[in-house]
Design a protein around this motif. Sequence first.
Motif, PDB file in Angstrom:
ATOM      1  N   GLY A 228     -11.185  10.024 -10.315  1.00  0.00           N
ATOM      2  CA  GLY A 228     -11.569  10.958 -10.980  1.00  0.00           C
ATOM      3  C   GLY A 228     -12.660   9.886  -9.897  1.00  0.00           C
ATOM      4  N   ALA A 229     -14.631  10.354 -10.229  1.00  0.00           N
ATOM      5  CA  ALA A 229     -15.874  10.416  -9.348  1.00  0.00           C
ATOM      6  C   ALA A 229     -15.669   8.798  -9.710  1.00  0.00           C
ATOM      7  CB  ALA A 229     -16.674  11.324  -9.788  1.00  0.00           C
ATOM      8  N   ARG A 230     -15.482   7.724 -10.389  1.00  0.00           N
ATOM      9  CA  ARG A 230     -15.555   7.000 -10.479  1.00  0.00           C
ATOM     10  C   ARG A 230     -14.381   5.813 -10.079  1.00  0.00           C
ATOM     11  NH1 ARG A 230     -17.793   5.039 -16.572  1.00  0.00           N
ATOM     12  NH2 ARG A 230     -19.750   6.073 -16.797  1.00  0.00           N
ATOM     13  N   GLN A 231     -13.214   6.095 -10.188  1.00  0.00           N
ATOM     14  CA  GLN A 231     -13.147   5.667  -8.844  1.00  0.00           C
ATOM     15  C   GLN A 231     -12.604   5.949  -7.133  1.00  0.00           C
ATOM     16  OE1 GLN A 231     -11.104   8.109 -11.256  1.00  0.00           O
ATOM     17  NE2 GLN A 231     -11.227   6.241 -12.890  1.00  0.00           N
ATOM     18  N   ASP A 232     -13.386   6.779  -7.300  1.00  0.00           N
ATOM     19  CA  ASP A 232     -13.692   6.391  -5.795  1.00  0.00           C
ATOM     20  C   ASP A 232     -12.490   6.255  -4.661  1.00  0.00           C
ATOM     21  OD1 ASP A 232     -14.908   6.680  -3.452  1.00  0.00           O
ATOM     22  OD2 ASP A 232     -15.231   4.305  -3.024  1.00  0.00           O
ATOM     23  N   LEU A 233     -11.374   7.019  -4.979  1.00  0.00           N
ATOM     24  CA  LEU A 233      -9.908   6.793  -4.461  1.00  0.00           C
ATOM     25  C   LEU A 233     -10.096   7.240  -2.492  1.00  0.00           C
ATOM     26  CD1 LEU A 233      -7.595   7.353  -7.151  1.00  0.00           C
ATOM     27  CD2 LEU A 233      -8.066   4.884  -5.614  1.00  0.00           C
ATOM     28  N   GLU A 234     -11.177   8.344  -2.502  1.00  0.00           N
ATOM     29  CA  GLU A 234     -11.626   8.036  -0.999  1.00  0.00           C
ATOM     30  C   GLU A 234     -11.671   7.449  -0.003  1.00  0.00           C
ATOM     31  OE1 GLU A 234     -13.170  11.873  -3.312  1.00  0.00           O
ATOM     32  OE2 GLU A 234     -13.318   9.898  -3.789  1.00  0.00           O
ATOM     33  N   THR A 235     -12.508   6.162  -0.829  1.00  0.00           N
ATOM     34  CA  THR A 235     -12.166   4.689   0.089  1.00  0.00           C
ATOM     35  C   THR A 235     -11.130   4.304   0.119  1.00  0.00           C
ATOM     36  OG1 THR A 235     -14.650   4.178   0.077  1.00  0.00           O
ATOM     37  CG2 THR A 235     -12.913   2.476  -0.238  1.00  0.00           C
ATOM     38  N   ALA A 236      -9.802   4.763  -0.426  1.00  0.00           N
ATOM     39  CA  ALA A 236      -8.608   4.311  -0.635  1.00  0.00           C
ATOM     40  C   ALA A 236      -7.742   4.973   0.245  1.00  0.00           C
ATOM     41  CB  ALA A 236      -7.671   3.630  -1.890  1.00  0.00           C
ATOM     42  N   VAL A 237      -7.803   6.361   0.533  1.00  0.00           N
ATOM     43  CA  VAL A 237      -7.283   7.159   1.192  1.00  0.00           C
ATOM     44  C   VAL A 237      -7.673   6.700   2.686  1.00  0.00           C
ATOM     45  CG1 VAL A 237      -6.598   9.194   2.190  1.00  0.00           C
ATOM     46  CG2 VAL A 237      -6.717   8.847  -0.789  1.00  0.00           C
ATOM     47  N   ARG A 238      -8.631   6.782   3.178  1.00  0.00           N
ATOM     48  CA  ARG A 238      -9.077   6.422   4.591  1.00  0.00           C
ATOM     49  C   ARG A 238      -8.641   5.176   4.618  1.00  0.00           C
ATOM     50  NH1 ARG A 238     -12.869   9.660   6.221  1.00  0.00           N
ATOM     51  NH2 ARG A 238     -13.963  11.227   4.049  1.00  0.00           N
ATOM     52  N   ALA A 239      -8.828   3.765   3.969  1.00  0.00           N
ATOM     53  CA  ALA A 239      -7.963   2.757   4.109  1.00  0.00           C
ATOM     54  C   ALA A 239      -6.618   2.787   4.664  1.00  0.00           C
ATOM     55  CB  ALA A 239      -8.643   1.207   3.188  1.00  0.00           C
ATOM     56  N   ALA A 240      -5.795   3.419   3.321  1.00  0.00           N
ATOM     57  CA  ALA A 240      -4.474   3.827   4.322  1.00  0.00           C
ATOM     58  C   ALA A 240      -4.559   3.652   4.934  1.00  0.00           C
ATOM     59  CB  ALA A 240      -3.610   4.145   2.915  1.00  0.00           C
ATOM     60  N   ALA A 241      -4.854   4.819   5.223  1.00  0.00           N
ATOM     61  CA  ALA A 241      -5.023   6.085   7.008  1.00  0.00           C
ATOM     62  C   ALA A 241      -5.113   4.909   7.769  1.00  0.00           C
ATOM     63  CB  ALA A 241      -5.802   7.258   6.816  1.00  0.00           C
ATOM     64  N   ALA A 242      -6.088   4.388   8.243  1.00  0.00           N
ATOM     65  CA  ALA A 242      -6.036   3.032   8.805  1.00  0.00           C
ATOM     66  C   ALA A 242      -4.810   1.991   9.056  1.00  0.00           C
ATOM     67  CB  ALA A 242      -7.619   2.341   8.912  1.00  0.00           C
ATOM     68  N   LEU A 243      -3.811   2.200   8.131  1.00  0.00           N
ATOM     69  CA  LEU A 243      -2.910   1.648   8.508  1.00  0.00           C
ATOM     70  C   LEU A 243      -1.654   1.620   9.102  1.00  0.00           C
ATOM     71  CD1 LEU A 243      -3.550  -1.606   6.218  1.00  0.00           C
ATOM     72  CD2 LEU A 243      -4.192  -1.173   8.588  1.00  0.00           C
ATOM     73  N   GLY A 244      -2.102   3.360   8.964  1.00  0.00           N
ATOM     74  CA  GLY A 244      -0.864   3.549   8.911  1.00  0.00           C
ATOM     75  C   GLY A 244       0.712   2.951   8.861  1.00  0.00           C
ATOM     76  N   ASP A 245       1.504   2.716   9.823  1.00  0.00           N
ATOM     77  CA  ASP A 245       3.077   2.465   8.385  1.00  0.00           C
ATOM     78  C   ASP A 245       3.297   0.826   8.243  1.00  0.00           C
ATOM     79  OD1 ASP A 245       3.577   1.957  10.613  1.00  0.00           O
ATOM     80  OD2 ASP A 245       5.007   2.353  11.891  1.00  0.00           O
ATOM     81  N   ARG A 246       1.697   1.062   7.910  1.00  0.00           N
ATOM     82  CA  ARG A 246       1.989  -0.872   7.643  1.00  0.00           C
ATOM     83  C   ARG A 246       1.993  -0.964   6.173  1.00  0.00           C
ATOM     84  NH1 ARG A 246       1.563  -5.720   9.558  1.00  0.00           N
ATOM     85  NH2 ARG A 246       0.575  -7.498   8.005  1.00  0.00           N
TER      86      ARG A 246
END
Length: 411
Positions: A228-246
């Motif tokens: 939901g909006a409170r969880q702000d998982l867009e931030t988590a997706v952006r962070a994970a995308a920056a690390l690729g296959d790590r």
Amino acid sequence: MRVGILTYHFPPEPAFVPGSLAEELVARGHEVRVLTGFPDYPGGHVYPGWRQRWRHQTHSERLTVRRVPRYAAGDGSARARVASWLSFAGSAALAGRGLLRDVDVLYVHGHPAVTFAATGLLRLLGRTPTVLHVQDVWTERPAARDGGRPGRLEAATRRLYREAAVVAVGSPSMADLVRAGGAAPDRVRTVPNWTDERIFRPTQAGPAVRRLVRRDDRCVVMHAGTIGARQDLETAVRAAAALGDRMDLVLVGSGPAEQRVRGLAADLGADNVRFLERRSAVDMPQLYAAADYQLVAQRDLPELRGRVPGKLQAALSCAAPVVASAAGETAEVVERARAGLSCPPEDWAALADRFWLAAAIPPAARIDMGRRGRDAYLRDMSMRAGVDRIDVLLREVAAQASNGTKLAHSR
């Protein structure tokens, strides 16, 4: 004692605190009467096999549960949400006067959804002493929060704070928020929430669950719960995308922001972000065990700084190490217990750094994090400790009322 419980959600919904509190109070010899609605969390639709009707009451030894109809806010809009709250308040007023008129003390499980019902019931029940256990605080005042009527929810909340004999909160930070909202400082007590310890305990993941969660030996960070909006998982997706296959980010659950989060992962080409459908609570400990860390993410909102989300207690009870993308009490609990890593909320670069470090930490050190987290849970947040505290508060305010020493606000 005869104890009334007013709660918006109750089992079979994942309402661990009011559900287990009712059971434990009965086990301690109290008569308990619960006033609640029909189960519809989190989708806003009444559960299959249930039908809303007026006279729905169940009895077991010293426990009565009365369910009343309410508008099912299936679309999740602010207007539908408030319609559900107000309809519950009307139903609770009609049923509550008969069910709760002779209780010695009333416990209110204090989410904003129950505020209108609680203020209405206290007017009807007169001098019934009340323990309000605050679960959530909204400090924002836009019209969307209150169905187009700014201030109505805030006024009802302030009245409830004034009329309760004791206001219990889950953390010291939340205590500051309720004092700012009008609660008398000398009536505020800290009672941390607990989780369903019959379900959430350390376990091992079976082969099928490991295959579901893990694709290889890379680090897996899991978020389990509402998207939901409170969880702000867009931030988590952006962070994970920056690390690729790590590392892999696995999101288990659903919610109003799910399609937006899925769309962002697709736009970023984040192949290391995967989605699993919502699972039953009984399945979650094995899913936790198959991952390396549990992610607890919250937006940077004033009211969330004092709130410890239930997924944190569940993770700690399962001895799962945590990555907290949050401010305030949530991050402080993780850091105090040395149960994982934390970073400021809504900062994808900081979270990417925590993900990178999480992947670099050796497995043995992760196990130590989980063990320390479980020790902290058992010491500070367990069901036994929480029920003990609430039982004492219920006895104190009931005794004050019966002895004529009830607190000044209700004289």
